[in-house]
Every structure is written in structure tokens, then in C-alpha cells.
Enzyme design. Structure first.
Site, PDB file in Angstrom:
ATOM      1  N   CYS A 132      46.802  35.196  49.698  1.00 25.19           N
ATOM      2  CA  CYS A 132      47.104  36.174  48.647  1.00 25.19           C
ATOM      3  C   CYS A 132      45.906  37.089  48.414  1.00 25.19           C
ATOM      4  O   CYS A 132      44.942  36.703  47.735  1.00 25.19           O
ATOM      5  CB  CYS A 132      47.486  35.435  47.366  1.00 25.19           C
ATOM      6  SG  CYS A 132      47.774  36.548  45.989  1.00 25.19           S
ATOM      7  N   CYS A 135      45.228  38.019  44.755  1.00 29.91           N
ATOM      8  CA  CYS A 135      44.671  36.921  43.941  1.00 29.91           C
ATOM      9  C   CYS A 135      43.190  36.735  44.259  1.00 29.91           C
ATOM     10  O   CYS A 135      42.383  36.521  43.364  1.00 29.91           O
ATOM     11  CB  CYS A 135      45.367  35.594  44.224  1.00 29.91           C
ATOM     12  SG  CYS A 135      47.139  35.660  44.333  1.00 29.91           S
ATOM     13  N   ASP A 136      42.840  36.773  45.535  1.00 35.01           N
ATOM     14  CA  ASP A 136      41.506  36.323  45.950  1.00 35.01           C
ATOM     15  C   ASP A 136      40.591  37.423  46.483  1.00 35.01           C
ATOM     16  O   ASP A 136      39.405  37.172  46.734  1.00 35.01           O
ATOM     17  CB  ASP A 136      41.650  35.244  47.053  1.00 35.01           C
ATOM     18  CG  ASP A 136      42.438  34.042  46.560  1.00 35.01           C
ATOM     19  OD1 ASP A 136      42.348  33.751  45.353  1.00 35.01           O
ATOM     20  OD2 ASP A 136      43.145  33.423  47.366  1.00 35.01           O
TER      21      ASP A 136
END
Ligand code: NAP
Length: 300
Positions: A132, A135-136
Site C-alpha cells: 500500500c 499507507c507507507d
């Protein structure tokens, strides 16, 4: 307690659209979702193909759906489903928190990222291996990263990361991207994205964290690519495990339905990415949810 008319399992676009339609139809229903509703779209940096929103982040779009569903009175059972009994007229949904009876089940559990299946992937997950980018990605600011894949997800992820990272390598196994044309054009314009065509990652390397990838091309040439992050975007697989062996699926596990979203078991419906279909997009997931609820209303 009186059984529900329908329990909607999963809170992505299909489940939330179903909740909106179920509220409007006056059904006795609840959405069973262990986390924050929104689904995979929450991990999408930018959505620009949902009508009415020429450019919106996946998070903002997901929030709008949730607010809409809540405004119409959506009830959420915030628990993880552990088991389903689907054989009888009254179905049973079991969670870690309890047991719920319902006349119908609408399965909207979506899909999850597929693993690449190379050495190092499991060991370094969360230590540089990610599924992701939104997200990261921020953990890799000003560093070198790689994205593996050639579809919409991989190309969007590479574009998203290019704004944060020093350099991004997009590693694709063929000589042509599968992603939508506008994404392919956009990716070519980013100077810090380098596409490695006809290339496969053989191993993800590093002691405590990812430090490099072993990549080989179709001519058999191997090279080591030094990166701090490996974003894997090689497709998705259906989250259909709870219904495994209970309803008909294709060989990949996607649930088979008819046009009314009915599965092979009466009173069990499926909508969105978890079902076998031609086009897996937000708009088709939402449409499936609406169709499923109207089918349930017609059959009650
Ligand atoms: P996808 O379209 O299935 O693409 C997967 C990519 O990974 C393909 O390029 C495939 O290569 C490659 N791949 C698969 N297995 C591999 C392996 N073992 N090693 C190396 N490469 C491998 O998956 P996706 O990009 O996640 O998209 C899934 C669905 O979501 C699609 O329907 C897509 O349109 C949709 N989506 C839409 C949006 C949007 O509309 N904004 C954003 C993201 C996703 P080949 O090309 O050689 O098969």
C-alpha cells in the site's frame, strides 16, 4: 431476537452502497465490518474516474460514502466474522463477539493484494515490503523505492511515490503496461520514475530491512537494484474464504453470481470485487451493492 432482513458483510463501496439502498428500502439490516468502512479505496491515492469527482483522494471519497450511509441510519456491527451458516432459510453469522440471525447475507468482502511469492517477501513484510503506497509511502521520503507490477495499482503507486521518493523503479514483467492509458502517459512524464521492462524480481534482499532487489530480465541478465522499499502491486485475490465450499466460485475463488447478485445458495448474495465479473472498479462495486439490495427486497 428477530432475524435481520439482510446482514451486509464488508464495508467497501459495494457494502456501503448496499447500506444506503437498504436504508432507503426500510430493511432491517446491519453492516458487519470489523474496521473503518471504505475498503480498498482508502488505500488509493487519487480517484479520477468516479462520476462527479474529477479528482478526489480515495480516503475523502470513502469518508463521503460513510457519512452518507450514516446519515441514512446505517448500523454497523464492528466485529470480525468468523463463520457463516448458509444452508437454511435463516442464516447465521458468527463473530468473535456473538451470533446474528438473518434471512439474507450479502457478501461484500472485496479483494486483497496478491503476494509476489519470492524469497524475502514474507520475512521483510513491514520492513520495506509493502502492499500500500498511500499507507507507507511517507516512510520512504527521499529514498529509492521500487514498485512491482504493470496494472492501474502499480502505475498509480509509482506516480504517488514519485512525489515523495528520490527515485522510483517500476518493474514490469512485460514490454507493455496493463494500466489505463492516461496513467501510462502520466508515468512516462515523471523524470524520477524508471521503468524496467521485461523484468522480474527474483528475491527481496536485506538483513533487518529491505536493501536491494535481485532482478532478472527476459534475456537472463541479473542485476541488483538498491532500494529501501518494495511496493508490490501484482493484482488482487478475492476475500471469499468464509464462503469456500459453500457457494460456487471460479478456480481463483471469485464467487459466481447471476445478474441479480444471487449466488448458488438461496438467500446468499455477493457484490463487488469478491464476485466474478468483467470490470472491478468502484463504480461497478457500488452498482452491485444497489442491485443486490433491490433483488433482496424483491424476494422478501
Ligand atoms: P491487475 O490489473 O491484475 O494488474 C496486475 C499487474 O501485476 C499486471 O501488470 C501483471 O502483469 C502483474 N503481475 C501479476 N502477477 C505477477 C507476478 N507474479 N510477477 C510480476 N508481475 C505480476 O491488478 P491491479 O493493478 O491491482 O488492479 C486490480 C483491479 O483494480 C483492476 O480492475 C484495476 O482496473 C482496478 N483499479 C482501478 C483503479 C482506478 O480506477 N483508479 C486503481 C487501482 C486499481 P501482466 O500485465 O503481465 O499480466
Amino acid at each position: 431476537m428477530k432475524p435481520y432482513d439482510v446482514l451486509i458483510i464488508g464495508g467497501g463501496p459495494a457494502g456501503l452502497a448496499a447500506a444506503i439502498y437498504a436504508s432507503r428500502a426500510g430493511l432491517r439490516y446491519a453492516l458487519v465490518e470489523q474496521g473503518f468502512p471504505g475498503g480498498q479505496v482508502l488505500n488509493t491515492s487519487e480517484v479520477d474516474n468516479y462520476p462527479g469527482f474529477p479528482e478526489i483522494s480515495g480516503m475523502d471519497l470513502g469518508m463521503k460514502w460513510m457519512e452518507h450511509a450514516q446519515k441514512l441510519g446505517m448500523q454497523q456491527i464492528m466485529e470480525e466474522v468468523t463463520d457463516l451458516e448458509v444452508g437454511e432459510d435463516i442464516k447465521v453469522v458468527r463473530t468473535f463477539g456473538g451470533e446474528y440471525t438473518t434471512k439474507n447475507i450479502l457478501f461484500c468482502t472485496g479483494a486483497a493484494p496478491r503476494m509476489l511469492g519470492v524469497p524475502g517477501e514474507d520475512r521483510l513484510r513491514g520492513k520495506g515490503v509493502s502492499y500500500c503506497a498511500t499507507c507507507d509511502g511517507a516512510f520512504f521520503r527521499n529514498q529509492k523505492t521500487a514498485v512491482i507490477g504493470g496494472g492501474d495499482t502499480a502505475v498509480s503507486d509509482a506516480i504517488y511515490l514519485s512525489a515523495l521518493c528520490q527515485e522510483v523503479f517500476l518493474i514490469h514483467r512485460r514490454d507493455r503496461l496493463r494500466a489505463a492509458d492516461y496513467l501510462c502517459k502520466k508515468v512516462q512524464m515523471k523524470e524520477n520514475i524508471h521503468i524496467l521492462w521485461n523484468s522480474q524480481v527474483r528475491e527481496i534482499q536485506g538483513e533487518e530491512r529491505v536493501s536491494s532487489l535481485l532482478v532478472s530480465d527476459t534475456e537472463g541478465q541479473e542485476k541488483r537494484l538498491e532500494v529501501a522499499g518494495a511496493f508490490i502491486a501484482v493484482g488482487i485475490q478475492p476475500n471469499s474464504g468464509l464462503l469456500k465450499g459453500k457457494v460456487d466460485t471460479d478456480s481463483a475463488g471469485y464467487i459466481l453470481t447471476n445478474d441479480h447478485m444471487e449466488t448458488s445458495i438461496r438467500g446468499v448474495y455477493a457484490a463487488g470485487d469478491v464476485r466474478k465479473k468483467f470490470l472491478r472498479q468502484i463504480i461497478t462495486a457500488a452498482a452491485d451493492g444497489a442491485v443486490a439490495i433491490e433483488s433482496i427486497v424483491a424476494a422478501l
